[in-house]
Enzyme design. Structure first.
Site, short mmCIF file in Angstrom:
data_model
loop_
_atom_site.label_atom_id
_atom_site.label_comp_id
_atom_site.label_asym_id
_atom_site.label_seq_id
_atom_site.Cartn_x
_atom_site.Cartn_y
_atom_site.Cartn_z
CD GLU A 257 25.32 3.82 -24.28
OE1 GLU A 257 25.27 2.72 -24.76
OE2 GLU A 257 26.49 4.34 -24.33
CB CYS A 291 27.08 1.48 -28.16
SG CYS A 291 26.44 3.16 -27.96
#
Length: 493
Positions: A257, A291
């Site tokens: 990720e 993010c």
């Protein structure tokens, strides 16, 4: 459950974490200090800097524990996970304060994160029994069976920006799937992540959860070890590329990720003030160190002047300082490297002639030299090719790009190597969905850049392109830690 106010500046002895290997705590000769990014003279704790040999011991302990843990039933795991969630919630105040002190997040963010981390342990239970139940298919006088099995030992490497939720998002599904794990938190924010894992370890059988804090040597040792069957990493793309090269030697399965450069496409029929409020809530959360946060905003020319005015006013209301001080809404950057990176971006922007506004107010400015503080900024006349638009800033700078037609905005939104999250803003739901369907990203949110509770539970979290490989959360998050085993049962001739 709510969190009450505590005396967060009372003297606290630094935490002294040890390695957790096979259910036993061990000292390590090498140690790393963890300091409060808002008050660098505040030593929050210290962690072991694990050696390759110590990592090897942790992996051996996980390998020894994995078969028995993998043989437990879904019902047994579900009951244990409920106890873990209860234990995390019972320590929520202390964990949230610890998170603020080591990470720099605003307290309300840390409070939500710790309760979110607890809920993850309950949510995996909703999917687990169905996923683990074998599926049988009649085949002549025999049958075919398709079932899922754990990998065995999973290595989990988590970052510093949201360590509580990201730790739970990795280890809960990995353990639910029947794997034993070796966890390495980031040395920049390791204490809360370790606390979550320690709670799980205290409830699960010895060796199922192992913790090896440390720096690069510990991480490299996890990646290179042949007993690691699956590696889950959240962090930056450069590190992921390095890990992937190492993993190629052992053909280790990987889950990444990674970063995002999330676009927000504002359509021409929005309520500007309401839209700005929500965009700012996303873009400057955790000082922009998220993010999936708004990283660039595309605004139609007809709304540009009003949008800029509202944005400046809203960002200027942000108060920056030690997040343990009353009234602070944005804390410091987490570490010196991040601070220097954002300062460099600002210097280059200001030298480029762009209309850059440094905004917000300083709380207790006389203490700013003791921490990694920076004020939020907006770039009101950014262009598509600018560095601040083309790269992931991962900090409190938000560029505004004006577009002339919607096709142009969609093209610009997709003109990136990333594809994590995105958002479209319009009261016309069908129109917004039509735009969202054309965005190259793993996730798109309409009229927000934060997930609803149902979205957090059901949406597979992950991205396209260089934003990652694989998915977290939802039933698909558990499936990342399972592999197929199938039978084709036939009669003797």
């Amino acid at each position: 459950m709510s969190l009450h106010t505590v005396d967060t500046h009372a003297p606290v002895d630094p935490l002294h974490l040890m390695l957790l290997i096979g259910g036993e705590h061990r000292e390590s000769e090498r140690r790393i200090e963890v300091r409060n990014p808002a008050r660098l003279d505040d030593v929050v704790g210290s962690i072991p800097d694990a050696t390759t040999a110590e990592v090897d011991d942790a992996i051996a302990a996980a390998a020894a524990a994995a078969p028995a843990w993998g043989a437990t039933s879904a019902a047994e795991r579900i009951a244990l996970f409920a106890a873990i969630a209860d234990a995390i919630e019972s320590q929520a105040d202390d964990i949230a304060t610890l998170e603020v002190r080591e990470n720099g997040s605003a307290r309300y963010i840390a409070a939500r994160e710790v309760l979110g981390a607890a809920s993850i342990w309950r949510e995996v239970a909703d999917y687990l029994a169905e996923i683990l139940t074998p599926k049988d298919y009649p085949s002549g006088d025999g049958f075919v069976r398709v079932e899922r099995r754990p990998f065995g030992v999973v290595g989990c490497i988590v970052p510093w920006n949201a360590p509580l939720i990201l730790t739970a998002n990795k280890i809960a599904p990995a353990l639910a799937a029947g794997n034993a794990i070796v966890l390495k938190p980031s040395p920049f924010s390791p204490l809360g992540a370790s606390r979550i894992a320690e709670i799980a370890a205290s409830i699960l059988p010895p060796g199922v959860v192992n913790i090896v804090n440390g720096g690069g040597e510990a991480g490299a040792a996890i990646v290179a070890h042949r007993e690691i069957r699956k590696l889950s990493f959240t962090g930056g793309g450069v590190t992921a590329q390095h890990i992937m090269r190492q993993a190629a030697d052992t053909l280790t399965a990987v889950h990444f990720e990674l970063g995002g450069n999330d676009p927000a496409i504002v359509l021409d029929d929005v309520d500007v003030r309401a839209t700005v409020d929500r965009i700012v809530d996303s873009a400057f959360r955790r000082s922009g160190q998220v993010c999936f946060a708004v990283k660039r905003v595309y605004v139609p020319r007809a709304l540009a002047a009003e949008f800029r005015d509202e944005l400046v006013a809203r960002v200027d209301a942000i108060t920056v300082g030690d997040p343990l001080e009353p009234g602070v809404t944005m804390g410091p950057m987490n570490n010196q490297g991040q601070l220097e990176r954002i300062r460099g971006l600002l210097e280059r922007l200001e030298g480029s002639g762009r209309d850059v506004r440094v905004l917000g107010s300083r709380v207790s400015p006389e203490t700013w030299g003791d921490g990694y503080f920076i004020q939020p900024a907006v770039v009101l006349d950014a262009q598509q090719g600018d560095e601040i638009v083309a790269t992931e800033q991962f900090g409190p700078i938000l560029p505004i790009v004006v577009y002339d037609d919607l096709e142009q905005a969609i093209s610009w939104a997709n003109d990136t190597e990333f594809g994590l999250c995105s958002s479209v803003w319009s009261p016309n739901r069908e129109r917004a969905i039509q735009v969202a369907d054309r965005i190259e990203a793993g996730m798109t949110i309409i009229n927000s850049h934060l997930f609803t509770r149902v979205g957090m539970k059901e949406i597979p979290f992950g991205g396209w392109k260089q934003s990652g490989i694989g998915w977290e959360a939802s039933p698909y998050g558990i499936e990342e830690y399972l592999q197929f085993h199938s039978l084709d049962v036939q009669s003797m001739p």
